[in-house]
Motif scaffolding. Structure first.
Motif, PDB file in Angstrom:
ATOM      1  N   PHE A  18       0.812  -1.218   0.000  1.00 60.67           N
ATOM      2  CA  PHE A  18       0.000   0.000   0.000  1.00 60.67           C
ATOM      3  C   PHE A  18       0.851   1.277   0.000  1.00 60.67           C
ATOM      4  O   PHE A  18       0.601   2.215  -0.744  1.00 60.67           O
ATOM      5  CB  PHE A  18      -0.932   0.009   1.213  1.00 60.67           C
ATOM      6  CG  PHE A  18      -1.873  -1.158   1.290  1.00 60.67           C
ATOM      7  CD1 PHE A  18      -2.389  -1.731   0.133  1.00 60.67           C
ATOM      8  CD2 PHE A  18      -2.268  -1.679   2.514  1.00 60.67           C
ATOM      9  CE1 PHE A  18      -3.279  -2.811   0.207  1.00 60.67           C
ATOM     10  CE2 PHE A  18      -3.157  -2.748   2.594  1.00 60.67           C
ATOM     11  CZ  PHE A  18      -3.654  -3.318   1.443  1.00 60.67           C
ATOM     12  N   ALA A  20       3.951   1.563  -0.919  1.00 62.70           N
ATOM     13  CA  ALA A  20       4.685   1.625  -2.183  1.00 62.70           C
ATOM     14  C   ALA A  20       3.802   2.142  -3.308  1.00 62.70           C
ATOM     15  O   ALA A  20       4.262   2.894  -4.171  1.00 62.70           O
ATOM     16  CB  ALA A  20       5.238   0.243  -2.541  1.00 62.70           C
ATOM     17  N   ALA A  21       2.528   1.767  -3.300  1.00 61.81           N
ATOM     18  CA  ALA A  21       1.622   2.251  -4.344  1.00 61.81           C
ATOM     19  C   ALA A  21       1.488   3.770  -4.260  1.00 61.81           C
ATOM     20  O   ALA A  21       1.510   4.462  -5.280  1.00 61.81           O
ATOM     21  CB  ALA A  21       0.253   1.579  -4.216  1.00 61.81           C
ATOM     22  N   LYS A  23       3.715   5.849  -3.055  1.00 54.61           N
ATOM     23  CA  LYS A  23       4.978   6.447  -3.505  1.00 54.61           C
ATOM     24  C   LYS A  23       5.118   6.382  -5.017  1.00 54.61           C
ATOM     25  O   LYS A  23       5.602   7.325  -5.653  1.00 54.61           O
ATOM     26  CB  LYS A  23       6.154   5.717  -2.851  1.00 54.61           C
ATOM     27  CG  LYS A  23       6.249   5.940  -1.350  1.00 54.61           C
ATOM     28  CD  LYS A  23       7.431   5.181  -0.768  1.00 54.61           C
ATOM     29  CE  LYS A  23       7.508   5.389   0.735  1.00 54.61           C
ATOM     30  NZ  LYS A  23       8.600   4.584   1.353  1.00 54.61           N
ATOM     31  N   ALA A  24       4.698   5.262  -5.586  1.00 57.34           N
ATOM     32  CA  ALA A  24       4.798   5.107  -7.032  1.00 57.34           C
ATOM     33  C   ALA A  24       3.927   6.143  -7.741  1.00 57.34           C
ATOM     34  O   ALA A  24       4.339   6.755  -8.725  1.00 57.34           O
ATOM     35  CB  ALA A  24       4.396   3.683  -7.432  1.00 57.34           C
ATOM     36  N   LEU A  27       5.697   9.615  -7.389  1.00 55.53           N
ATOM     37  CA  LEU A  27       6.855   9.808  -8.273  1.00 55.53           C
ATOM     38  C   LEU A  27       6.479   9.763  -9.747  1.00 55.53           C
ATOM     39  O   LEU A  27       7.215  10.275 -10.589  1.00 55.53           O
ATOM     40  CB  LEU A  27       7.942   8.765  -7.966  1.00 55.53           C
ATOM     41  CG  LEU A  27       8.606   8.905  -6.596  1.00 55.53           C
ATOM     42  CD1 LEU A  27       9.673   7.826  -6.409  1.00 55.53           C
ATOM     43  CD2 LEU A  27       9.232  10.286  -6.406  1.00 55.53           C
ATOM     44  N   SER A  28       5.324   9.186 -10.066  1.00 56.92           N
ATOM     45  CA  SER A  28       4.847   9.236 -11.454  1.00 56.92           C
ATOM     46  C   SER A  28       4.467  10.664 -11.843  1.00 56.92           C
ATOM     47  O   SER A  28       4.580  11.051 -13.004  1.00 56.92           O
ATOM     48  CB  SER A  28       3.623   8.336 -11.639  1.00 56.92           C
ATOM     49  OG  SER A  28       3.953   6.989 -11.402  1.00 56.92           O
ATOM     50  N   PRO A  31       8.655  13.379 -10.222  1.00 57.54           N
ATOM     51  CA  PRO A  31       9.838  12.551  -9.931  1.00 57.54           C
ATOM     52  C   PRO A  31      10.874  13.272  -9.082  1.00 57.54           C
ATOM     53  O   PRO A  31      11.801  12.644  -8.592  1.00 57.54           O
ATOM     54  CB  PRO A  31      10.421  12.261 -11.322  1.00 57.54           C
ATOM     55  CG  PRO A  31       9.458  12.806 -12.313  1.00 57.54           C
ATOM     56  CD  PRO A  31       8.560  13.763 -11.624  1.00 57.54           C
ATOM     57  N   GLU A  32      10.707  14.570  -8.895  1.00 57.69           N
ATOM     58  CA  GLU A  32      11.734  15.344  -8.197  1.00 57.69           C
ATOM     59  C   GLU A  32      11.415  15.553  -6.723  1.00 57.69           C
ATOM     60  O   GLU A  32      12.043  16.374  -6.056  1.00 57.69           O
ATOM     61  CB  GLU A  32      11.906  16.711  -8.877  1.00 57.69           C
ATOM     62  CG  GLU A  32      12.219  16.646 -10.356  1.00 57.69           C
ATOM     63  CD  GLU A  32      13.501  15.883 -10.662  1.00 57.69           C
ATOM     64  OE1 GLU A  32      14.422  15.918  -9.830  1.00 57.69           O
ATOM     65  OE2 GLU A  32      13.560  15.221 -11.716  1.00 57.69           O
ATOM     66  N   LEU A 121      -6.121   9.940  -9.709  1.00 56.35           N
ATOM     67  CA  LEU A 121      -5.834   8.937 -10.731  1.00 56.35           C
ATOM     68  C   LEU A 121      -7.066   8.799 -11.632  1.00 56.35           C
ATOM     69  O   LEU A 121      -8.192   9.018 -11.186  1.00 56.35           O
ATOM     70  CB  LEU A 121      -5.521   7.580 -10.092  1.00 56.35           C
ATOM     71  CG  LEU A 121      -4.222   7.449  -9.312  1.00 56.35           C
ATOM     72  CD1 LEU A 121      -3.907   5.974  -9.075  1.00 56.35           C
ATOM     73  CD2 LEU A 121      -3.059   8.132  -9.993  1.00 56.35           C
ATOM     74  N   ARG A 131      -4.156   6.225  -2.167  1.00 54.94           N
ATOM     75  CA  ARG A 131      -3.439   6.024  -3.432  1.00 54.94           C
ATOM     76  C   ARG A 131      -4.067   6.820  -4.575  1.00 54.94           C
ATOM     77  O   ARG A 131      -3.356   7.403  -5.398  1.00 54.94           O
ATOM     78  CB  ARG A 131      -3.459   4.538  -3.791  1.00 54.94           C
ATOM     79  CG  ARG A 131      -2.823   4.188  -5.118  1.00 54.94           C
ATOM     80  CD  ARG A 131      -3.114   2.733  -5.506  1.00 54.94           C
ATOM     81  NE  ARG A 131      -4.530   2.552  -5.827  1.00 54.94           N
ATOM     82  CZ  ARG A 131      -5.125   1.382  -5.995  1.00 54.94           C
ATOM     83  NH1 ARG A 131      -4.426   0.255  -5.854  1.00 54.94           N
ATOM     84  NH2 ARG A 131      -6.405   1.298  -6.291  1.00 54.94           N
TER      85      ARG A 131
ATOM     86  N   ILE B  36      12.137   2.885  -4.301  1.00 56.55           N
ATOM     87  CA  ILE B  36      10.901   2.660  -3.539  1.00 56.55           C
ATOM     88  C   ILE B  36      10.947   1.254  -2.949  1.00 56.55           C
ATOM     89  O   ILE B  36      11.148   0.279  -3.671  1.00 56.55           O
ATOM     90  CB  ILE B  36       9.652   2.800  -4.438  1.00 56.55           C
ATOM     91  CG1 ILE B  36       9.472   4.254  -4.897  1.00 56.55           C
ATOM     92  CG2 ILE B  36       8.397   2.329  -3.699  1.00 56.55           C
ATOM     93  CD1 ILE B  36       8.261   4.483  -5.809  1.00 56.55           C
ATOM     94  N   VAL B  57       1.044  -4.128  -7.486  1.00 59.82           N
ATOM     95  CA  VAL B  57       1.544  -2.749  -7.403  1.00 59.82           C
ATOM     96  C   VAL B  57       2.227  -2.262  -8.673  1.00 59.82           C
ATOM     97  O   VAL B  57       2.358  -1.049  -8.882  1.00 59.82           O
ATOM     98  CB  VAL B  57       2.500  -2.592  -6.183  1.00 59.82           C
ATOM     99  CG1 VAL B  57       3.908  -3.056  -6.504  1.00 59.82           C
ATOM    100  CG2 VAL B  57       2.508  -1.151  -5.675  1.00 59.82           C
ATOM    101  N   PHE B  60       1.253   0.819 -10.974  1.00 60.22           N
ATOM    102  CA  PHE B  60       1.244   2.188 -10.467  1.00 60.22           C
ATOM    103  C   PHE B  60       2.610   2.863 -10.578  1.00 60.22           C
ATOM    104  O   PHE B  60       2.721   4.054 -10.323  1.00 60.22           O
ATOM    105  CB  PHE B  60       0.745   2.195  -9.022  1.00 60.22           C
ATOM    106  CG  PHE B  60      -0.694   1.795  -8.915  1.00 60.22           C
ATOM    107  CD1 PHE B  60      -1.692   2.739  -9.112  1.00 60.22           C
ATOM    108  CD2 PHE B  60      -1.065   0.483  -8.701  1.00 60.22           C
ATOM    109  CE1 PHE B  60      -3.028   2.382  -9.053  1.00 60.22           C
ATOM    110  CE2 PHE B  60      -2.403   0.114  -8.638  1.00 60.22           C
ATOM    111  CZ  PHE B  60      -3.389   1.064  -8.817  1.00 60.22           C
ATOM    112  N   PRO B  62       5.952   4.532 -12.184  1.00 64.57           N
ATOM    113  CA  PRO B  62       6.196   5.371 -13.357  1.00 64.57           C
ATOM    114  C   PRO B  62       6.870   4.578 -14.470  1.00 64.57           C
ATOM    115  O   PRO B  62       7.350   3.460 -14.270  1.00 64.57           O
ATOM    116  CB  PRO B  62       7.107   6.482 -12.835  1.00 64.57           C
ATOM    117  CG  PRO B  62       7.601   6.044 -11.513  1.00 64.57           C
ATOM    118  CD  PRO B  62       6.678   4.998 -11.002  1.00 64.57           C
TER     119      PRO B  62
END
Lengths: 282, 282, 282
Positions: A18, A20-21, A23-24, A27-28, A31-32, A121, A131, B36, B57, B60, B62
């Motif tokens: 969860f 990680a989702a 965070k992904a 960053l999508s 990214p900075e 999303l 998320r 991540i 995951v 999700f 990038p």
């Protein structure tokens, strides 16, 4: 231009994907950004523990920081998601009070309801708005979108109010807000208030009574700075009074946990008969 | 140019330096990558749990993401290390099936065996190829080396195939793929399939039978959206049917765990006599 | 210019905001640093476990890395905080020995006492110097301040010395330094020393005796490379001899833990009568 920071605080634990989702997703979109895990081991649905944690750490975050708090028993229901602009930071979370202690400590400049679908999303689930709505909104805010874009102004919101100590001439009636990893008991008495009450007579013993135990405690300035094997009173790193032992768990030794009440008074250990005399405040 | 992301998924737990060693190796080769942590609390050697987590995951992440999965009971043996280029992401891990559900969901464009020694650490141990081979290879891929450089083409690889539900006119025979931190039971029945089977008659109760218990459940769209203290059926955030309780653990209440089978049928709770009638699929 | 890395190693656990506070402080001073969590689940106050962990992982960190170790039973007392410049990395931590094995393995070029108040947070607590002194100092060092600025030279410091094995013609007297997440027992015998002692006769069985059990073990090069259900001796990823089982916990099966002693000798399993004959070294 400095790197923005997003701080994540959830009750998602360590075993699932969860966090990680989230965070992904972040960053999508940006990214900075730098992501700091505040904690993810908040007990499931424990709004007060999450509120305390955010309240204790928010000050230390850099100026361009956005907090995303997902402790959300009512996820997907009619409860709102709020986004607040504080004096220093942004705060995103369910409108269930979890943000309020930190937000009000910092000062809230403006709160809005997170409603703008273009920030979400494309597919939004009803069970993981952290998320699908909050993480992407945080990422967009970190990219500098105008704050008013997130949704309509929110005039009021749920609040969690930490219990206030009763400070009397002869005693302080306190409550344990949090037990930390070392078993230290963090009370709701600010160091400032405590030291003012205690006065200048250093070395004077204090008696502490809880529902379970009573004991005599000495004030120390460091965990290593008092007598070994005895409870210490310390103004801790969050600025609040703590009860601690040298290299041992006060929580275990004194059988205390978050929410427990205690009375601190001057002088020697209380007599048995006086135990349990709480005036029932808060 | 965007920051590449490396997602780490292991069974290394939290107490050792293993994950940190992989990160240190990665940042030594590419300091500009974002890492991540997907999860590190996968039960030791549990390929299916790791495969499920990656599968849930990966979408999700990038576009410029590389997954490194180190759940590897045969580390250092003759089993190969595979590197795959999916439709969106790169995947690195032992050729033991752990990558396959996510890879095949995304679509595999090309798979190779990780063999190119110049991508490894100068000293390669036989017991920690995650640190010595997979992490550095991921870092080099994140720097944009040509994919064909990693090693020879891999024509076939091990697969983990999640059990498929049996969908019949009168019932669905399902299996629990995962129990999450909140105790929700994630089944192998996709939300799409489930809703098609269920049809339009909203509110119709469903009977669920497992080896341990049988119960009646109602469909809800949020955890907070059904009756309290009763089991709910929800299409969850991974798009699959879940069995859940409001703020309580379905796993504990229903005594169910990953791998358990269940039968969902229309109508009221089943009679005792019908329990346990699984047709033995998968 | 490459991104500097700060590695954090603490006994702060996962439930509090302590680690996050350190990270927030670091990123407030240097937003361009990458932070790697080495471990935060070190048992509270366990200096040796922390020293072992740092010692095992430090080599793998990139050149511009700074280690901050906060396992600090004497926090806030008269114990010093040291900052050392090693041959490759910087090391910050309490002067209680926790840094010494890694520092001395790398080679210490210069050690100083952390005293420069301008490197600290404006308000310094006496119970969280990791947040208030060490984290900000690390961030300033990552920004390239002159090393001499941190404080006066430190001529000597506390040391933790790992027990050395006794290597005799007929036996090795070893100690378990660490039990990892999989239950593997990492001994204090370097692979190099062990293989020299063992000689060329591959396949020769070895007898191992501990206070609890005695058993015969075979040398393997991978966890999967020896007989199943029997203990294996492996030169592990830290370069030291480990006792392991295929997909099972040697710690549980052999009832061994960190600090336990063992004797390895050539030939078949020892007779009952010889058990427990330790010469009492270290």
């Amino acid at each position: 231009m400095t790197t923005p920071v997003i701080g994540l605080l959830t009750d998602f634990g360590e075993k699932d994907y969860f966090v990680a989702a989230m965070k992904a997703v972040i960053l999508s979109i940006n990214p900075e950004v730098a992501i700091i895990d505040i904690a993810h081991s908040i007990p499931a649905f424990d709004l007060r523990a999450a509120a305390f944690t955010l309240w204790a750490v928010a000050d230390f975050f850099p100026a361009v920081a956005i907090f995303v708090v997902v402790v959300d028993p009512q996820v997907g229901s009619a409860r709102k998601i709020m986004v607040a602009r504080g004096a220093k930071h942004f705060f995103i979370g369910p409108d269930n009070g979890v943000l309020s202690p930190a937000l009000e400590k910092e000062g809230c400049l403006e709160a809005r309801e997170l409603r703008e679908r273009t920030l979400f999303l494309p597919q939004v689930s009803s069970t993981f708005e952290g998320r699908d709505k909050m993480a992407p909104a945080a990422a967009w805010i970190s990219r500098g979108i105008p704050f008013r874009q997130v949704g309509p102004v929110l005039r009021s919101w749920e609040r969690i109010i930490f219990p206030q100590p009763g400070i009397f001439k002869d005693r302080i009636e306190a409550e344990i807000l949090h037990v930390d990893r070392f078993g230290n008991l963090i009370t709701n008495v600010s160091g400032e208030k405590f030291l003012k009450w205690y006065g200048g007579k250093k070395g004077q013993p204090l008696a502490v009574v809880t529902d379970e135990v009573d004991f005599e405690a000495k004030i120390a300035t460091t965990f290593a700075g008092g007598p070994a094997e005895k409870p210490l009173l310390i103004v801790g790193s969050s600025g609040y009074l703590e009860i601690a032992y040298q290299q041992a768990s006060a929580s275990q030794k004194l059988k205390c946990k978050a929410g427990d009440k205690l009375v601190i008074s001057r002088g020697k250990r209380q007599k048995e008969a006086e135990k349990g005399k709480f005036s029932g405040r808060n």
